[in-house]
Scaffold this motif. Structure first.
Motif, PDB file in Angstrom:
ATOM      1  N   LEU A  12      15.334  25.778  14.276  1.00  0.00           N
ATOM      2  CA  LEU A  12      14.892  26.783  13.374  1.00  0.00           C
ATOM      3  C   LEU A  12      15.737  27.291  12.041  1.00  0.00           C
ATOM      4  CD1 LEU A  12      14.977  28.857  17.115  1.00  0.00           C
ATOM      5  CD2 LEU A  12      13.483  28.247  15.593  1.00  0.00           C
ATOM      6  N   ALA A  13      15.237  27.739  11.305  1.00  0.00           N
ATOM      7  CA  ALA A  13      15.938  28.667  10.295  1.00  0.00           C
ATOM      8  C   ALA A  13      17.432  29.576  10.531  1.00  0.00           C
ATOM      9  CB  ALA A  13      15.427  29.281   9.475  1.00  0.00           C
ATOM     10  N   ALA A  14      18.273  29.099  11.948  1.00  0.00           N
ATOM     11  CA  ALA A  14      19.270  30.124  11.947  1.00  0.00           C
ATOM     12  C   ALA A  14      20.647  29.097  11.981  1.00  0.00           C
ATOM     13  CB  ALA A  14      19.307  30.383  13.569  1.00  0.00           C
ATOM     14  N   PRO A  15      22.163  29.717  11.584  1.00  0.00           N
ATOM     15  CA  PRO A  15      23.198  28.841  11.170  1.00  0.00           C
ATOM     16  C   PRO A  15      23.644  28.319  12.882  1.00  0.00           C
ATOM     17  CG  PRO A  15      23.257  30.854  10.362  1.00  0.00           C
ATOM     18  CD  PRO A  15      21.574  30.859  10.533  1.00  0.00           C
ATOM     19  N   PRO A  16      23.930  27.183  12.829  1.00  0.00           N
ATOM     20  CA  PRO A  16      25.024  27.115  14.253  1.00  0.00           C
ATOM     21  C   PRO A  16      25.801  28.333  14.636  1.00  0.00           C
ATOM     22  CG  PRO A  16      25.409  24.688  13.369  1.00  0.00           C
ATOM     23  CD  PRO A  16      24.464  26.125  11.848  1.00  0.00           C
ATOM     24  N   GLY A  17      25.731  28.932  15.902  1.00  0.00           N
ATOM     25  CA  GLY A  17      26.248  29.504  16.527  1.00  0.00           C
ATOM     26  C   GLY A  17      25.511  31.156  16.325  1.00  0.00           C
ATOM     27  N   ALA A  18      23.728  31.571  15.634  1.00  0.00           N
ATOM     28  CA  ALA A  18      23.858  32.767  15.334  1.00  0.00           C
ATOM     29  C   ALA A  18      22.565  33.010  16.722  1.00  0.00           C
ATOM     30  CB  ALA A  18      22.702  31.947  14.282  1.00  0.00           C
ATOM     31  N   ILE A  19      22.434  31.659  17.949  1.00  0.00           N
ATOM     32  CA  ILE A  19      21.915  31.706  18.812  1.00  0.00           C
ATOM     33  C   ILE A  19      22.967  32.135  19.971  1.00  0.00           C
ATOM     34  CG2 ILE A  19      19.594  31.191  20.015  1.00  0.00           C
ATOM     35  CD1 ILE A  19      19.016  30.123  17.550  1.00  0.00           C
TER      36      ILE A  19
END
Ligand SMILES: [Zn+2]
Length: 389
Positions: A12-19
């Motif tokens: 996913l296009a989310a930086p680590p820790g964003a989820i």
């Protein structure tokens, strides 16, 4: 369904820790509810209750990411895996379509609801998947606890597709146009899913292997959505779109069955994708324009020689064919995204959306596929309604 049996890794296009644990992000949240009653009555769609799922109600603990912020350490076959897979599929479908739409979507929520709910396992749904304002929830294929629908990307993408389309096109209009609008949404949610699954290299590879590169045929992609028919109950009601024209589904209109009524639209759109793909093959000199012209739905079953010729070309360069299909999928998705944006506010009648596809193509590709689009829809009994710019 073959082609979907193996777990895939989703990035996913989310930086680590964003989820966060859940999984949950700023807009989506897995609620792994236990013993949950469906939010809506299966037979009628009437709301029995609504999200947000109350704090005190039973649920499994949120699934935690590993030290790197990922969820790829979870074991298939566990509820934690189901939870992460549901989140990954939903977030990935949104990522893909927001890319083509060129904007971030706001998903509709209920009052006091902070995040859109993904409810992975609801045994009381039986052999169904369902969605409504602020949520999607999933049952099990054949009501078998080992076959959760939430782990099937096609099923999750279709349900999330409903919410994407609601955000893009707007609400179902009242009155006479409502039926066709809903039929279009069912077909369109299948197209949302088709585009999403074609972003997975293994699906593309499997599809091309299965068809030897000739997509005018019955295959895993052309069967998207056959396993679904929420309102009529069981998911695996097979309503193939292959040869359906509007005249063939007139009975569905009388019965109020908008899933079946949407099949001619879906069939025409699928054909547009295949024509775009073949034109990419021709431009890359992977097939001759003569072969592309001879290949069409009408000749799909009959001409063995044609199939052999296609297969021969495919064998020479499978990677080239895969690349052509990826580019065709992107072209097709951009056309759909712009056409749907032009259809706001509804009603999204078949003729109007087909006309908007022609207009979108004029904007995006200088009218390259205009004839292909008109012909594909005309063959299904849908006349693209043109509105000259
Ligand atoms: Zn649906």
């Amino acid at each position: 369904m073959r082609g979907f049996e193996l777990p895939r890794l989703v990035r996913l296009a989310a930086p680590p820790g964003a989820i966060a644990a859940g999984p949950r992000d700023g807009r989506l949240q897995v609620v792994d509810a236990l013993h949950k009653a469906p939010y809506r009555r299966l037979a009628t769609g009437e709301y029995l209750w609504r999200p947000p799922y109350p704090r005190g109600e039973p649920r499994r603990r949120p699934v935690r990411p590993n030290a790197q912020g990922h969820f790829d350490h979870l074991r298939p076959g566990t509820p934690a895996f189901s939870a992460a897979a549901t989140f990954a599929a939903a977030a990935c479908v949104l990522d893909i379509w927001e890319h083509y739409l060129g904007r971030r979507l706001r998903l509709r929520l209920n009052p006091r609801q902070r995040r859109f709910e993904l409810i992975p396992r609801v045994p009381r749904l039986g052999d169904n998947a369902y969605s409504g304002v602020g949520y999607v929830e999933f049952g099990f294929a054949d009501a078998d606890p080992r076959q959760p629908y939430c782990e099937n990307l096609d099923v999750v993408a279709h349900e999330v597709g409903h919410h994407i389309l609601r955000a893009v096109i707007g609400r179902t209009p009242a009155g006479e146009a409502a039926f066709e609008h809903q039929a279009h949404v069912e077909a369109a949610a299948d197209l949302v899913s088709l585009v999403a699954v074609l972003h997975f290299d293994r699906v593309v590879a499997h599809l091309l292997e299965q068809t030897r590169g000739k997509l005018h045929s019955r295959n895993v992609a052309s069967r998207i959505g056959e396993f679904r028919s929420e309102w009529s109950g069981r998911l695996e009601a097979r309503t193939a779109f292959h040869d359906k024209r509007l005249a063939d589904v007139a009975r569905a209109r009388r019965k109020g069955d908008f899933h079946t009524y949407g099949r001619p639209f879906l069939g025409a759109a699928y054909e547009v994708l295949v024509e775009i793909y073949e034109s990419h093959l021709v431009r890359r000199e992977l097939i001759s324009s003569r072969l592309a012209r001879r290949s069409s739905r009408a000749t799909a079953r009959s001409r063995r020689a044609l199939r052999r010729e296609f297969g021969g070309r495919y064998r020479l360069n499978p990677d080239g064919f895969a690349d052509a299909l990826r580019h065709a999928t992107a072209d097709f998705a951009r056309l759909l995204a712009l056409a749907w944006q032009r259809t706001r506010p509804g009603p999204a009648t078949f003729a109007r959306v087909a006309g908007n596809l022609v207009a979108a193509d004029r904007r995006l590709a200088g009218g390259r596929y205009g004839r292909v689009i008109r012909r594909a829809f005309a063959q299904r009994g849908i006349a693209a309604r043109s509105r000259r710019p």
